[in-house]
Design an enzyme around this catalytic site. Structure first.
Site, PDB file in Angstrom:
ATOM      1  N   CYS A 134       1.021  -1.210  -0.065  1.00  0.00           N
ATOM      2  CA  CYS A 134       0.114  -0.009   0.138  1.00  0.00           C
ATOM      3  C   CYS A 134       0.954   1.336   0.058  1.00  0.00           C
ATOM      4  CB  CYS A 134      -0.819   0.046   1.260  1.00  0.00           C
ATOM      5  SG  CYS A 134      -1.983  -1.181   1.005  1.00  0.00           S
ATOM      6  N   GLU A 193       4.241   1.388   2.146  1.00  0.00           N
ATOM      7  CA  GLU A 193       5.446   1.184   3.210  1.00  0.00           C
ATOM      8  C   GLU A 193       6.638   1.182   2.108  1.00  0.00           C
ATOM      9  OE1 GLU A 193       2.002  -0.807   2.449  1.00  0.00           O
ATOM     10  OE2 GLU A 193       2.967  -2.497   3.310  1.00  0.00           O
TER      11      GLU A 193
END
Length: 843
Positions: free
Chosen positions: A440, A442
């Site tokens: 997502c 990171e």
């Protein structure tokens, strides 16, 4: 001035691409059993061998025997299943949930899969072998009872790795492209030759290096099976054009990934085998291609300059890879499927940004990556772009043009925040400058990191519920006894109670994650993955055992906006202005502001009252319980309860909310976020690394919100919790710039596992060149104020509502969910509603 020149002009789409997409989405994806059967066959033959060797031999057995297929018109080959978008199963991690869903998985609302009776029977037979041998069972044994209790009550969920592989990594694709798996195997041979039989750790290190060699050979064997198949199909093909394509595919697969790639086409094929095979070895998702435009560029440039390839053909190859990324799939349990809805594998691919020396390296492939997402218009890859003060303006405009299509891509990341955040966690400046994004949102340094991103979902609203109930939840003492809220005389006392509940829950979260971490190291080490991560071979350890250079654990908290608005409302209404008593607030929350409760809650309130009567020495039988139930139902429906609820809701509406550029409120939100981010960083994981916080929910804010009672910000029970660091839906009423200003005041540096900021725009806001310039200006302004990430939906509510009513007319409507995009019609109704609820912005 950047390092490379680039051509930003559009490239037309090949006629091949729509055909590949049409075939890919022709039917419901299917669950297949081949991998599980072959895995179990191998494990039965290697019972007495070290686990890392067993894993390598199982990988080899699978790749030598799993059915292979070349799909019609493909230029890039390698499919994990015979059916398009199908999935294999991974019983070594868990299997019970799938057996329980055999009869419902095809009809569930989120991510349904077809499974045949034959496959069910085959899986049931092999799954029996794995009882008592899975990572999930071992992790459960390692967890403390109170940890399991917290999970059962929805304080947090580590289900991602509890039931599946880890994934969430970017490997050294560039090294495979350069030297092939024969070169990587040779590195393992040389490393083993350095060992001495008398070394204290010789046994483990030598067997790991042998496992790497076996895994490398397996990958080469698999590719050569495709070379043979392509030759066979070419011999039977009557179409001259397709015959030439198949012969070229055969030549490619004979060369790579065994050897280094000699040109761009071979590099594309080699890349794909790495991407696919990592997801055969393990069920971990978020295997992210990372800086594709950087490690692929030398092969592209060489072929362009040598006249061996055209931009148009190179674009077609990239487009084919984009299609293939959507062929990979994964079946999750029904609850997890709601949290990851949309069949997403979160394969994040990032373009642009700077190199290790701090020079911008935007190039042709950076633009062509955006072009590919325009051509293919599918959720994968989860395309991202890096932004800093040297990013070419034309690149940002190109990215904005993609955003304007409504696909929810790309996501935008700020080098000026992420690089220093990574340095603060121990990365060298050179490694931090070379970051990419995983899953997502990171950040990590590719080929050196085992980040354990997405290690758990932590619902920051649930500890506040425990505060109001003195640590109790549904009759169980889950948290510490922090006292009766009615007796708390100051807001500081109330806030300290919340911090105490948070601290305790975070400790249990750490226990859960570390238990799962140890279980993966003991039962499912991954030698193939580890062969492409530094310093595994040097240390003689898999990534699961701490072989990587950088080791983190990154669980994410969500509900920041809810907690900021809730605690601020309590401070203002109960303590500062004294418009509401704490007893009234507690009653309003317990009765869902008079808006009705679930049958489960009514039953619990009845049981709680009956228990109190028993403790007081009163007789409680069936007759008394029935009377209590009637009293509870009557009380919940009473005009007084509804009147009190409506009054308090109206007062809450008047309290300033996070997301409206109000410094006092925003500073309060920043401090609330610290209740999660600061304690977490004090803990260590079994691989010798530290915990780091993320602030994003994937899409778990919807299903976990469904387990959460009413909160003091006016959110009703069982409705979605705010996603990421975004303001609560509908509460940011002062426009997109005001919302961005508020979010930028959070501390994004400390949340080094990533933050997620969603905004939704009406399509008219980005129309014309002026709309694009305004949009780019918003991003740059937010990033100048040290925001970390932004992502957008550009679609009207009317379109989304119509898609709910007529899904057959919107089969290709892609939207941004959380840190990923998905086909809107594949999402559950509750998640669709959450996207529709988001504030619709305009300039």
């Amino acid at each position: 001035m950047g390092l490379y020149s680039y051509d930003s002009s559009d490239i037309p789409k090949s006629d091949r691409i729509p055909k590949l997409i049409e075939d890919l989405y022709a039917g419901m994806p299917k669950i297949e059993s081949a991998r599980a059967v072959l895995l179990t066959e191998s494990y039965r033959q290697t019972e007495d061998e070290p686990v890392v060797i067993r894993r390598a031999k199982a990988f080899q057995h699978i790749l030598e025997n799993i059915p292979i297929v070349i799909r019609d018109q493909e230029l890039i080959v390698g499919s994990t299943t015979t059916g398009p978008r199908g999935c294999q199963t991974y019983p070594e991690f868990s299997y019970d949930w799938l057996e329980e869903e055999f009869d419902t998985v095809a009809a569930r609302p989120a991510d349904p899969f077809y499974i045949s009776d034959k496959t069910k029977a085959e899986l049931k037979e092999v799954n029996a072998y794995w009882k008592g041998k899975t990572t999930s069972e071992l992790a459960t044994y390692y967890m403390e009872p109170e940890t399991l209790l917290a999970i059962d009550h929805g304080i947090f969920t580590p289900g991602n790795y509890f039931y599946n592989g880890v994934g969430h990594v970017t490997v050294k694709y560039g090294e495979v492209l350069a030297i092939g798996f024969s070169g990587i195997k040779e590195k393992a041979v040389r490393q083993k030759a350095k060992l001495s039989l008398t070394d204290g750790d010789y046994q483990k290190r030598s067997r790991f290096l042998e496992a790497v060699m076996i895994s490398c050979d397996a990958a080469v064997t698999y590719a050569k099976r495709y070379a043979k198949l392509a030759l066979e199909e070419a011999g039977q093909c009557s179409d001259a054009v397709r015959k030439r394509e198949l012969l070229q595919i055969a030549q490619n697969c004979a060369n790579v990934p065994e050897k280094g790639a000699t040109g761009f086409y071979e590099a594309c094929q080699s890349f794909w085998f790495v991407q696919q095979l990592l997801q055969i070895e393990s069920s971990g998702h978020s295997i992210s291609p990372g800086r594709f435009d950087q490690y692929m560029y030398p092969y592209y440039r060489k072929d362009i300059d040598g006249g061996r390839i055209t931009r148009e053909y190179a674009q077609e190859l990239i487009d084919c890879i984009w299609v293939k990324l959507n062929d990979l799939n994964k079946c999750r349990d029904a609850v997890s499927a709601q949290g990851f809805a949309g069949y997403s594998l979160f394969q994040n691919l990032i373009a642009g940004g700077q190199n290790e020396d701090g020079v911008d390296v935007t190039n042709d492939l950076s633009f062509m990556s955006i072009q590919a997402s325009m051509h293919v218009f599918l959720p994968q890859p989860s395309l991202s772009v890096r932004v800093w003060n040297q990013t070419p303006h034309e690149f940002l405009i190109k990215a904005a043009e993609l955003t304007r299509t409504g696909i929810g891509l790309p996501a935008y990341y700020n080098d000026e925040v992420i690089i220093p955040a990574l340095v603060s966690r121990g990365l060298t400046l050179q490694d931090a400058r070379d970051y990419n994004i995983i899953g997502c949102v990171e950040p990590q340094k590719s080929g050196k990191t085992e980040g354990w991103h997405d290690a758990a979902f932590f619902n920051m609203c649930r500890p506040l519920e425990l505060v109001f109930n003195n640590g109790m939840d549904k009759g169980v003492q889950l948290g510490p006894k922090t006292g009766k809220v009615e007796d708390m005389k100051t807001f500081e006392e109330f806030y300290n109670a919340y911090k105490a509940q948070m601290d305790y829950a975070i400790k249990l979260l750490v226990n859960a994650d570390n238990s799962i971490d140890v279980a993966h190291a003991e039962r499912c080490p991954l030698p193939f993955l580890s062969s492409m991560v530094d310093d595994c071979m040097e240390k003689g350890k898999t990534v699961q055992e701490g072989g990587a250079v950088y080791n983190f654990t990154g669980p994410q908290g969500f509900g920041i906006a809810n907690m900021a608005d809730s605690l601020y409302a309590v401070k203002k209404l109960v303590y500062d202005e004294q418009k509401v008593t704490m007893k009234e607030m507690k009653e309003a929350l317990a009765t869902n502001y008079g808006k009705g409760l679930s049958e489960e809650d009514v039953a619990f309130m009845t049981a709680e009252a009956a228990g109190s009567m028993k403790e007081a020495g009163q007789t409680v039988g069936e007759k008394e319980v029935s009377a209590i139930l009637k009293m509870v139902v009557a009380a919940l429906k009473s005009p007084e309860v509804k009147k009190n609820g409506d009054r308090i809701l109206k007062l809450i509406e008047e309290v300033p909310k996070f997301g409206n550029d109000i410094p006092e409120v925003d500073a309060f939100a920043r401090d609330v976020a610290y209740t999660y981010t600061k304690p977490l960083q004090n803990y260590k994981n079994p691989r010798g690394g530290i915990f780091q916080a993320g602030l994003y929910p994937v899409s778990a804010n919807v299903p976990l919100g469904a387990q959460t009672g009413a909160t003091p910000d006016g959110r009703l029970a069982y409705t979605p919790v705010a996603d990421g660091v975004s303001p609560s839906a509908g509460k940011d009423v002062n426009g997109p710039t005001a919302a961005a200003n508020s979010v930028s005041r959070l501390d994004h540096y400390i949340a080094s596992n990533g933050t997620l900021f969603n905004q939704k725009f009406h399509p008219s806001a980005l129309s014309g060149r002026r709309g694009l310039e305004n949009f780019v200006g918003l991003i740059q302004s937010y990033f100048d104020q040290k925001g970390s990430h932004m992502q957008f939906n550009v679609v009207s509510r009317e379109t989304l509502r119509d898609a709910q009513k007529h899904p057959e007319q919107y089969k290709h409507l892609v939207v941004r969910v959380a840190g990923y995009s998905a086909l809107f019609t594949t999402l559950s109704k509750s998640l669709q509603d959450d996207i529709i609820r988001r504030t619709e912005q305009g300039f």
